[in-house]
Write an enzyme that holds these catalytic residues in place. Structure first.
Site, short mmCIF file in Angstrom:
data_model
loop_
_atom_site.label_atom_id
_atom_site.label_comp_id
_atom_site.label_asym_id
_atom_site.label_seq_id
_atom_site.Cartn_x
_atom_site.Cartn_y
_atom_site.Cartn_z
N ASP A 51 48.11 43.61 35.50
CA ASP A 51 47.66 43.70 36.81
C ASP A 51 48.84 42.44 37.51
OD1 ASP A 51 45.70 44.30 39.26
OD2 ASP A 51 45.97 42.20 39.32
N TYR A 56 52.57 38.40 44.82
CA TYR A 56 52.62 37.47 43.70
C TYR A 56 54.11 36.96 43.58
CZ TYR A 56 47.76 38.98 42.30
OH TYR A 56 46.54 39.39 42.45
N GLN A 167 38.92 46.89 42.44
CA GLN A 167 39.32 45.91 41.82
C GLN A 167 38.39 44.72 43.03
OE1 GLN A 167 42.57 42.45 41.08
NE2 GLN A 167 43.08 44.47 40.75
N LEU A 198 37.23 34.58 34.71
CA LEU A 198 36.91 33.10 34.13
C LEU A 198 36.61 32.20 35.42
CD1 LEU A 198 39.20 32.92 31.33
CD2 LEU A 198 36.67 33.61 31.00
#
Ligand SMILES: NC(=O)c1ccc[n+]([C@@H]2O[C@H](COP(=O)([O-])OP(=O)(O)OC[C@H]3O[C@@H](n4cnc5c(N)ncnc54)[C@H](OP(=O)(O)O)[C@@H]3O)[C@@H](O)[C@H]2O)c1
Length: 370
Positions: A51, A56, A167, A198
């Protein structure tokens, strides 16, 4: 590694998230060697779902992914995202072509709308997605950070084309996706992609939940992260995309499905690892600065005047929330200081929109990190 069979394609249930690789907000090549090596290690351990997003590292993450898969493109499933400011028809097409160039490929397996943008009609964005699919530049259409109503709207606009992937954040601290988005995926044969699985490295940011989790990690001889990831993919429709750079974390995550939680333990975890939404007075929450411009909205008046020039503005978002009648919980942490008991963590714009929408009661729903 375990795989999901999606229309004849094997997708690793442990995927790889690449936010922060190639730089944070801007392109920064100084850690490229380490980041590229982290991606390659995941691939060697059986991860084939990657992904990334145009935003980014301002395209840097896509460039690194492109380097990592070069020469073996067909072995990997590449998911990238178009940013909310690029959702007008021509912009979606241009963004996709720019991502293809950075990824050095002629198709994207999954193209996702990163965040909804209420200023641009969804019909325009969906028309562009359909066009990209018709041209073979993308293979599947996905939505990120949409609520169920938004998913239904996009699906209606897409007609015969399907929203194939959804998502959203999903971890042991925030399991709200289990209420609607994951059941939607199960019913409609789509895949749910769990981001921040996480909880951004905390595994779970709550002392109570952590001590509950520890019972299982001790008994199974696995780490907390492995129990968490194993539990999150249990429906068979979920791919988790943890981001890891250290060798130890990469190995831990990639072997998180090498054991089976017993059905009794899954059931117990379902009912004990629950972080209830709590309703509190908004005045008990200390506002914090915005990550991008380093400023904070401190009062309801600041929010109503849209001090930080958010789009949508807090008032616009408040109207939307009121129409939906549904208020997503805001994330806060415990913080005993002066008049405040909590610190505002994430969902800052949504916090003020919720405050404006509930102006009379002054009550907001929160998830508390202890
Ligand atoms: N669609 C969206 O809006 C959106 C938003 C956020 C994230 N995402 C996607 O989701 C991916 C993952 O989310 P995230 O980076 O926010 O959070 P995350 O994967 O939950 O956590 C990442 C952090 O956890 C650490 N970590 C990794 N494995 C670990 C383990 N086994 N034990 C303990 N710590 C561990 C990493 O450290 P090291 O790196 O030092 O190993 C890193 O600091 C992103 O990279 C991105 O692709 C999407």
């Amino acid at each position: 590694m375990d795989y999901i069979d999606f229309k004849g394609v094997k997708l690793s249930k442990i995927g790889l998230g690449t936010m922060g690789m190639g730089g944070r907000f801007e392109r920064d090549v100084s850690n490229d060697k380490q980041h590229l090596s982290a991606i390659e290690k995941h691939l060697q351990l059986g991860v084939n779902f990657i992904d990334t997003a145009e935003v980014y590292a301002n395209g840097g993450s896509e460039e690194l992914v492109g380097q990592a898969i070069s020469g073996a493109r067909s072995e990997y499933f590449i998911a990238t995202k178009v940013s909310p400011e690029h959702l007008a028809y021509e912009d979606v097409i241009a963004s996709c072509k720019a991502s293809l160039a950075r990824l050095k490929t002629d198709y994207i397996d999954l193209y996702q709308v990163h965040w909804p943008n209420p200023d641009i009609p969804l019909a325009e964005t969906m028309r562009a997605m359909k066009e990209l699919k018709a041209q073979g530049l993308i293979r599947h259409i996905g939505l990120s950070n949409f609520d169920l109503e938004g998913v239904h709207q996009c699906q209606a606009l897409l007609g015969d084309e399907k929203v194939a992937f959804i998502q959203a954040e999903y971890n042991l601290f925030d399991r709200s996706a289990e209420e609607d988005l994951i059941p939607y995926c199960v019913e409609n044969g789509c895949i749910f992609i769990a981001y921040s699985p996480l909880d951004q490295g905390s595994v779970v940011k709550s002392a109570e939940l952590r001590s509950e989790l520890r019972n299982y990690s001790d008994r199974y001889g696995q780490t907390d992260a492995q129990i968490a990831l194993n539990f999150l993919v249990r429906s068979g429709h979920v791919i988790v995309i943890p981001k890891a750079l250290s060798d130890q974390n990469i190995h831990t995550n990639c072997s998180a499905l090498n054991f089976e939680l017993s059905p009794e333990d899954v059931q117990r975890l379902e009912s004990t690892l629950v972080n209830p939404v709590v309703y509190i007075d908004y005045g008990k929450v200390k506002p914090t600065k915005d990550m991008v411009n380093d400023l904070a909205i401190k009062t309801i008046e600041d929010a109503e005047q849209n001090l930080l020039h958010h789009s949508p503005s807090p008032i616009q978002l408040a109207e939307e929330l009121k129409t939906k009648g549904k208020f997503k919980a805001i994330r806060v942490s415990k913080h005993e200081s002066g008049d405040y008991q909590y610190l505002l963590e994430e969902g800052k714009l949504r916090f003020w929109a919720t405050v404006i929408a509930n102006k009379e009661s002054g009550i907001v729903p929160v998830l508390i990190r202890s």
